[in-house]
Design a protein around this motif. Structure first.
Motif, mmCIF file in Angstrom:
data_model
loop_
_atom_site.group_PDB
_atom_site.id
_atom_site.type_symbol
_atom_site.label_atom_id
_atom_site.label_comp_id
_atom_site.label_asym_id
_atom_site.label_seq_id
_atom_site.Cartn_x
_atom_site.Cartn_y
_atom_site.Cartn_z
ATOM 1 N N SER A 143 0.820 -1.219 0.000
ATOM 2 C CA SER A 143 0.000 0.000 0.000
ATOM 3 C C SER A 143 0.847 1.260 0.000
ATOM 4 O O SER A 143 0.408 2.314 -0.480
ATOM 5 N N ASP A 144 2.072 1.170 0.524
ATOM 6 C CA ASP A 144 2.945 2.357 0.551
ATOM 7 C C ASP A 144 3.437 2.737 -0.845
ATOM 8 O O ASP A 144 3.972 3.839 -1.027
ATOM 9 N N LEU A 145 3.273 1.843 -1.818
ATOM 10 C CA LEU A 145 3.756 2.122 -3.166
ATOM 11 C C LEU A 145 2.776 2.943 -3.988
ATOM 12 O O LEU A 145 3.115 3.380 -5.093
ATOM 13 N N VAL A 146 1.554 3.141 -3.453
ATOM 14 C CA VAL A 146 0.539 3.905 -4.183
ATOM 15 C C VAL A 146 0.003 4.997 -3.274
ATOM 16 O O VAL A 146 0.268 5.029 -2.066
ATOM 17 N N SER A 147 -0.776 5.894 -3.862
ATOM 18 C CA SER A 147 -1.338 7.001 -3.088
ATOM 19 C C SER A 147 -2.456 6.506 -2.171
ATOM 20 O O SER A 147 -2.976 5.394 -2.325
ATOM 21 N N TYR A 148 -2.834 7.367 -1.229
ATOM 22 C CA TYR A 148 -3.926 7.041 -0.299
ATOM 23 C C TYR A 148 -5.211 6.769 -1.063
ATOM 24 O O TYR A 148 -5.957 5.841 -0.733
ATOM 25 N N GLU A 149 -5.477 7.596 -2.102
ATOM 26 C CA GLU A 149 -6.702 7.436 -2.881
ATOM 27 C C GLU A 149 -6.715 6.112 -3.650
ATOM 28 O O GLU A 149 -7.738 5.421 -3.700
ATOM 29 N N LEU A 150 -5.586 5.747 -4.242
ATOM 30 C CA LEU A 150 -5.516 4.486 -4.975
ATOM 31 C C LEU A 150 -5.644 3.297 -4.032
ATOM 32 O O LEU A 150 -6.239 2.270 -4.385
ATOM 33 N N SER A 151 -5.099 3.409 -2.827
ATOM 34 C CA SER A 151 -5.226 2.340 -1.857
ATOM 35 C C SER A 151 -6.676 2.154 -1.429
ATOM 36 O O SER A 151 -7.142 1.022 -1.244
ATOM 37 N N ASP A 152 -7.395 3.275 -1.285
ATOM 38 C CA ASP A 152 -8.824 3.201 -0.978
ATOM 39 C C ASP A 152 -9.588 2.543 -2.124
ATOM 40 O O ASP A 152 -10.491 1.720 -1.902
ATOM 41 N N LEU A 153 -9.243 2.920 -3.353
ATOM 42 C CA LEU A 153 -9.902 2.331 -4.522
ATOM 43 C C LEU A 153 -9.629 0.827 -4.597
ATOM 44 O O LEU A 153 -10.532 0.039 -4.916
ATOM 45 N N ALA A 154 -8.395 0.441 -4.286
ATOM 46 C CA ALA A 154 -8.059 -0.983 -4.293
ATOM 47 C C ALA A 154 -8.908 -1.738 -3.285
ATOM 48 O O ALA A 154 -9.350 -2.868 -3.552
ATOM 49 N N ARG A 155 -9.146 -1.132 -2.103
ATOM 50 C CA ARG A 155 -9.993 -1.785 -1.096
ATOM 51 C C ARG A 155 -11.416 -1.977 -1.612
ATOM 52 O O ARG A 155 -12.002 -3.054 -1.476
ATOM 53 N N ASP A 156 -11.976 -0.933 -2.220
ATOM 54 C CA ASP A 156 -13.349 -1.026 -2.731
ATOM 55 C C ASP A 156 -13.458 -2.091 -3.821
ATOM 56 O O ASP A 156 -14.405 -2.891 -3.837
ATOM 57 N N LEU A 157 -12.494 -2.100 -4.738
ATOM 58 C CA LEU A 157 -12.524 -3.087 -5.818
ATOM 59 C C LEU A 157 -12.293 -4.495 -5.280
ATOM 60 O O LEU A 157 -12.871 -5.464 -5.781
ATOM 61 N N HIS A 158 -11.461 -4.595 -4.250
ATOM 62 C CA HIS A 158 -11.185 -5.883 -3.605
ATOM 63 C C HIS A 158 -12.479 -6.483 -3.045
ATOM 64 O O HIS A 158 -12.726 -7.690 -3.187
ATOM 65 N N GLU A 159 -13.300 -5.644 -2.435
ATOM 66 C CA GLU A 159 -14.562 -6.121 -1.864
ATOM 67 C C GLU A 159 -15.557 -6.489 -2.966
ATOM 68 O O GLU A 159 -16.259 -7.496 -2.872
ATOM 69 N N GLN A 160 -15.628 -5.661 -4.011
ATOM 70 C CA GLN A 160 -16.597 -5.916 -5.078
ATOM 71 C C GLN A 160 -16.230 -7.136 -5.919
ATOM 72 O O GLN A 160 -17.104 -7.893 -6.350
ATOM 73 N N LEU A 161 -14.935 -7.322 -6.145
ATOM 74 C CA LEU A 161 -14.506 -8.431 -6.990
ATOM 75 C C LEU A 161 -14.810 -9.776 -6.342
ATOM 76 O O LEU A 161 -15.021 -10.773 -7.051
ATOM 77 N N PHE A 162 -14.876 -9.816 -5.022
ATOM 78 C CA PHE A 162 -15.183 -11.077 -4.356
ATOM 79 C C PHE A 162 -16.560 -11.589 -4.776
ATOM 80 O O PHE A 162 -16.763 -12.806 -4.909
ATOM 81 N N ASN A 163 -17.509 -10.681 -4.990
ATOM 82 C CA ASN A 163 -18.836 -11.093 -5.443
ATOM 83 C C ASN A 163 -18.779 -11.719 -6.832
ATOM 84 O O ASN A 163 -19.525 -12.657 -7.134
ATOM 85 N N ILE A 164 -17.903 -11.187 -7.683
ATOM 86 C CA ILE A 164 -17.739 -11.774 -9.018
ATOM 87 C C ILE A 164 -17.137 -13.170 -8.909
ATOM 88 O O ILE A 164 -17.546 -14.094 -9.620
ATOM 89 N N ILE A 165 -16.171 -13.331 -8.002
ATOM 90 C CA ILE A 165 -15.573 -14.653 -7.796
ATOM 91 C C ILE A 165 -16.627 -15.641 -7.310
ATOM 92 O O ILE A 165 -16.676 -16.788 -7.759
#
Length: 237
Positions: A143-165
């Motif tokens: 997470s330190d390799l990206v901005s705070y906003e991108l890390s937040d976006l990654a969290r949201d996509l991480h949660e949503q992608l689980f439903n697709i899985i």
């Protein structure tokens, strides 16, 4: 052994079962089946330390399966079951036929399921590595390799992608049920025992030596551990 009734011929003997799936493929398959609910539960219960640990295990398994798709046994290799659109449509035309499937290993449609699940799970793990929670307390090792906003976006996509899985897993289970009921083809048994009755004209699969599997385990564990440490470079603090 009893004789057949007079006037009736004895039923043909059941064809011998041939080794179809190697142990690495089966272990990875059932490990994923156990890891998905465990990952969901640890996230739901807030046990993020265990969730991260299981995520690293999942990453290692995914890396090994990708490696095994090039270096493993013939039925495990992507080149043996990934086909183009023409082969997929040709197979789909006979999908509802009750005749037995002559494919050795994954069929062209099953290959799409394999690729979709592996790709979705790999993306899911990658997003988790860059994600942080809403408070910014718990975060992935990258997470330190990206901005705070991108890390937040990654969290949201991480949660949503689980439903697709979950949807992909549901389709996978429906396909297993379809093959069992319509085509009278048991797909679960061979993935447990590794063996299946094949057509006599079928060429038996070729199996990779043990040392290739050990190399794959070492590579996957090494890369997964390196990622878990945040990708440290030698000589760089």
């Amino acid at each position: 052994m009893t004789d057949a009734p007079e006037g009736e011929s004895a039923p043909p003997p059941a064809p011998p079962k041939t080794r179809l799936w190697d142990l690495p493929v089966r272990l990875v398959h059932w490990s994923f089946a156990l890891l998905l609910p465990a990952l969901w539960w640890t996230w739901k219960s807030g046990d993020m330390s265990t969730h991260r640990l299981l995520g690293y295990v999942t990453l290692g398994l995914l890396l090994f399966r990708i490696y095994w798709g090039f270096a493993g046994s013939s039925t495990a290799r992507f080149a043996s079951f990934v086909r183009g659109p023409r082969a997929v449509f040709a197979y789909a035309r006979g999908l509802f036929s009750k005749s037995s499937d002559k494919t050795i290993g994954h069929n062209p449609i099953g290959a799409l399921s394999v690729l979709a699940l592996l790709g979705a799970m790999l993306l899911q793990v990658a997003l988790g590595l860059f994600a942080q929670d809403t408070d910014g307390i718990e975060s992935g090792p990258l997470s330190d390799l990206v901005s705070y906003e991108l890390s937040d976006l990654a969290r949201d996509l991480h949660e949503q992608l689980f439903n697709i899985i979950l949807a992909l897993v549901a389709l996978h289970l429906l396909a297993i049920l379809f093959y069992a009921l319509v085509k009278r083809d048991n797909l679960v048994g061979p993935m447990i025992t590794g063996r299946k009755a094949l057509d006599e004209s079928a060429e038996p699969p070729r199996f990779a030596p043990l040392w290739r599997g050990l190399v794959g385990v070492a590579l996957a564990a090494g890369v997964s551990g390196w990622v878990a440490q945040g990708l440290p470079l030698p000589g760089v603090n």
